[in-house]
Write an enzyme that holds these catalytic residues in place. Structure first.
Site, PDB file in Angstrom:
ATOM      1  N   HIS A 186      76.292  66.037  49.476  1.00  0.00           N
ATOM      2  CA  HIS A 186      75.576  67.201  48.953  1.00  0.00           C
ATOM      3  C   HIS A 186      74.111  66.788  48.777  1.00  0.00           C
ATOM      4  CE1 HIS A 186      74.371  70.196  45.902  1.00  0.00           C
ATOM      5  NE2 HIS A 186      75.406  70.901  46.285  1.00  0.00           N
TER       6      HIS A 186
ATOM      7  N   ASP B 108      80.462  60.697  43.695  1.00  0.00           N
ATOM      8  CA  ASP B 108      80.136  62.083  43.378  1.00  0.00           C
ATOM      9  C   ASP B 108      81.457  62.860  43.388  1.00  0.00           C
ATOM     10  OD1 ASP B 108      79.481  64.717  43.282  1.00  0.00           O
ATOM     11  OD2 ASP B 108      78.197  64.726  45.064  1.00  0.00           O
TER      12      ASP B 108
ATOM     13  N   GLN C 192      83.411  67.858  43.477  1.00  0.00           N
ATOM     14  CA  GLN C 192      84.537  68.634  44.043  1.00  0.00           C
ATOM     15  C   GLN C 192      85.874  68.011  43.662  1.00  0.00           C
ATOM     16  OE1 GLN C 192      84.338  71.574  45.538  1.00  0.00           O
ATOM     17  NE2 GLN C 192      82.108  71.568  45.531  1.00  0.00           N
TER      18      GLN C 192
ATOM     19  N   LYS D 169      82.788  73.518  37.967  1.00  0.00           N
ATOM     20  CA  LYS D 169      83.666  73.460  39.143  1.00  0.00           C
ATOM     21  C   LYS D 169      85.135  73.392  38.711  1.00  0.00           C
ATOM     22  CE  LYS D 169      80.170  72.285  42.103  1.00  0.00           C
ATOM     23  NZ  LYS D 169      79.578  73.173  43.076  1.00  0.00           N
TER      24      LYS D 169
ATOM     25  N   CYS E 255      74.383  73.182  51.040  1.00  0.00           N
ATOM     26  CA  CYS E 255      73.632  72.011  50.539  1.00  0.00           C
ATOM     27  C   CYS E 255      74.047  70.749  51.274  1.00  0.00           C
ATOM     28  CB  CYS E 255      73.809  71.842  49.032  1.00  0.00           C
ATOM     29  SG  CYS E 255      73.123  73.182  48.080  1.00  0.00           S
TER      30      CYS E 255
HETATM   31  N1  PMP Z   1      78.013  67.259  44.681  1.00  0.00           N
HETATM   32  C1  PMP Z   1      78.881  68.076  45.262  1.00  0.00           C
HETATM   33  C2  PMP Z   1      79.901  67.514  46.222  1.00  0.00           C
HETATM   34  C3  PMP Z   1      78.872  69.443  44.978  1.00  0.00           C
HETATM   35  O1  PMP Z   1      79.754  70.257  45.562  1.00  0.00           O
HETATM   36  C4  PMP Z   1      77.924  69.939  44.068  1.00  0.00           C
HETATM   37  C5  PMP Z   1      77.839  71.417  43.748  1.00  0.00           C
HETATM   38  N2  PMP Z   1      77.994  72.252  44.856  1.00  0.00           N
HETATM   39  C6  PMP Z   1      77.030  69.032  43.477  1.00  0.00           C
HETATM   40  C7  PMP Z   1      77.104  67.707  43.804  1.00  0.00           C
HETATM   41  C8  PMP Z   1      76.001  69.491  42.514  1.00  0.00           C
HETATM   42  O2  PMP Z   1      76.607  70.003  41.366  1.00  0.00           O
HETATM   43  P1  PMP Z   1      75.783  70.870  40.327  1.00  0.00           P
HETATM   44  O3  PMP Z   1      75.087  71.945  41.101  1.00  0.00           O
HETATM   45  O4  PMP Z   1      76.809  71.408  39.405  1.00  0.00           O
HETATM   46  O5  PMP Z   1      74.835  69.950  39.656  1.00  0.00           O
END
Ligand code: PMP
Length: 416
Positions: free
Chosen positions: A121, A197, A200, A223, A361
């Site tokens: 991401h 990370d 998910q 999430k 993203c």
């Molecule tokens: N890492 C991953 C794999 C994600 O899916 C996301 C959110 N789509 C994030 C990081 C960032 O999370 P947040 O927007 O809640 O800070």
């Protein structure tokens, strides 16, 4: 509690609301809906307990402080942390990763290396790019095929100068789920920091930081049925102790002088300013909520739906499919062969089916596949077979209209 998707869904008032009764919500990788207990906890904090923490010691302030620390203890249990001192509240996975990128890279030397993957991401790429520019560090990427990382070849990019390896626990764009045990094996005995990370991953299975064996892990409450604006950073206590604080301000200090300050003990050293207290109350409720359900059964249900969705969609001509059901994070990504992904999303939206379209993203990954956008359907435990069927029927109808049954262009290497 055992698990039934219907009973689970009933806990989420949004789905009982007039215009949402027919909603097929398949955008859970972006954010999940909130159960009544989480909504109540946020509301009740403001109604009955609102006060700032630590600074004062009146009844409400003590209550707010105790709520925050109790949520921290629950979060420590949720991640199986050795101590609640290892749990830092952040705004989300993004903020937690920025904290790590700032604080860990502060100690690195020019030429030191950070290893990432092409499936990250942006939250796990951009903070490292910024740190690399600031400190003269080098970014390296796990070998990949048309953008899809080959995590089993991680060792090939590890070297003398590798200091940080920051990798996804599960990709939001593909559902791709690396084998964390194998990554641990490849990293064993090396003098570096391993960050997972789990934004998910934590939504779909129990995360046990001690079993994974990483050094740091991040996730976001929104999430996994909690409120937005709050997430967790877990780190090994000795490492967090040794790291410099990130943001400065109230709450994170021991003593402030005109020209220098000393810092608070863990975990407060990393929590400058007033925390999002109502969101922390909601996170506590979300953790309790999850503890009430059989998470293995939830994962199994999601997996069955994903298999079904994959089976139906794989048989439809006119789509390029980018996710495999065994990835197990409830995510299915694809692109229409003709017409645009955005058109398809709008068509689905007209039918009250919510999916995500875009780069998710993960621009480097999509670019490598030659796509600018994919459609992503992502499941949560409240999704049902009826949702899957409604989605597949709508897709069929769209494809029939588009008449896109012929001429599959050359498939990128990671198309399945
Ligand atoms: N890492 C991953 C794999 C994600 O899916 C996301 C959110 N789509 C994030 C990081 C960032 O999370 P947040 O927007 O809640 O800070």
């Amino acid at each position: 509690m055992s698990f039934s998707a219907e009973e689970f869904k009933q806990q989420f008032p949004l789905f009982a609301e007039g215009e949402n009764r027919e909603l097929v919500y398949l955008d859970n990788a972006a954010t999940t809906q909130k159960p009544q207990v989480v909504i109540d906890a946020v509301r009740d904090f403001y109604l009955h307990s609102n006060a700032n923490t630590h600074r004062s010691s009146h009844r409400l302030a003590r209550r707010a402080t105790e709520m925050v620390e109790e949520t921290r203890r629950r979060a420590a249990r949720f991640l199986n942390a050795a101590s609640e001192r290892e749990v830092i509240f952040a705004r989300g996975a993004t903020e937690a990763l920025n904290l790590l990128a700032y604080s860990l890279c502060n100690e690195l030397q020019s030429g030191d290396e950070i290893v990432l993957s092409t499936a990250e991401h942006h939250a796990n790429i951009v903070p490292w790019q910024m740190a690399a520019q600031r400190r003269g560090l080098t970014l390296r990427y796990v070998p990949h095929t048309a953008g899809v990382p080959q995590f089993d070849r991680l060792e090939e990019v590890l070297g003398e100068r590798t200091r940080i390896v920051s990798l996804t626990g599960g990709s939001n764009a593909l559902g791709l789920r690396p084998d964390l045990e194998d990554i641990a094996r490849q990293l064993r005995g090396r003098d570096l920091f391993w960050i997972v990370d789990a934004a998910q991953l934590a939504a779909h299975e129990t995360v046990d930081v001690q079993r994974i064996g990483c050094d740091f892990l991040v996730c976001s409450a929104h999430k996994f049925y909690g409120p937005s604006g709050i997430g967790l950073l877990w780190g090994r206590e000795a490492l967090l102790e040794a790291m410099p604080p990130w943001q400065g301000g109230g709450e994170m200090i021991a003593e402030v002088d005109l020209y220098s300050s000393t810092y608070a003990e863990l975990p407060h050293k990393f929590e400058a300013g007033t925390s999002p207290l109502a969101a922390i109350a909601g996170l506590g409720a979300a953790l309790d909520f999850l503890a009430d359900w059989d998470r293995d059964a939830m994962a199994k249900h999601e997996q069955q739906l994903l298999q079904q969705l994959h089976g139906e969609i794989a048989s439809l001509p006119g789509l390029r499919l980018y996710s495999q059901p065994q990835h197990n994070l409830g995510i299915l990504a694809f692109a229409p062969v003709s017409g645009s992904a955005a058109d398809l999303m709008h068509w689905l939206d007209e039918k009250d089916i919510a999916v995500r379209v875009g780069h998710h993203c993960a621009q480097p990954l999509l670019r490598a596949a030659g796509e600018t956008a994919t459609v992503r359907a992502s499941l949560a435990a409240y999704n049902t077979e009826a949702d899957v069927l409604a989605f597949v029927d709508a897709l069929r109808e769209y494809l029939a209209l588009e008449d896109s049954t012929d001429a599959f262009p050359e498939a990128p290497a990671w198309q399945v």
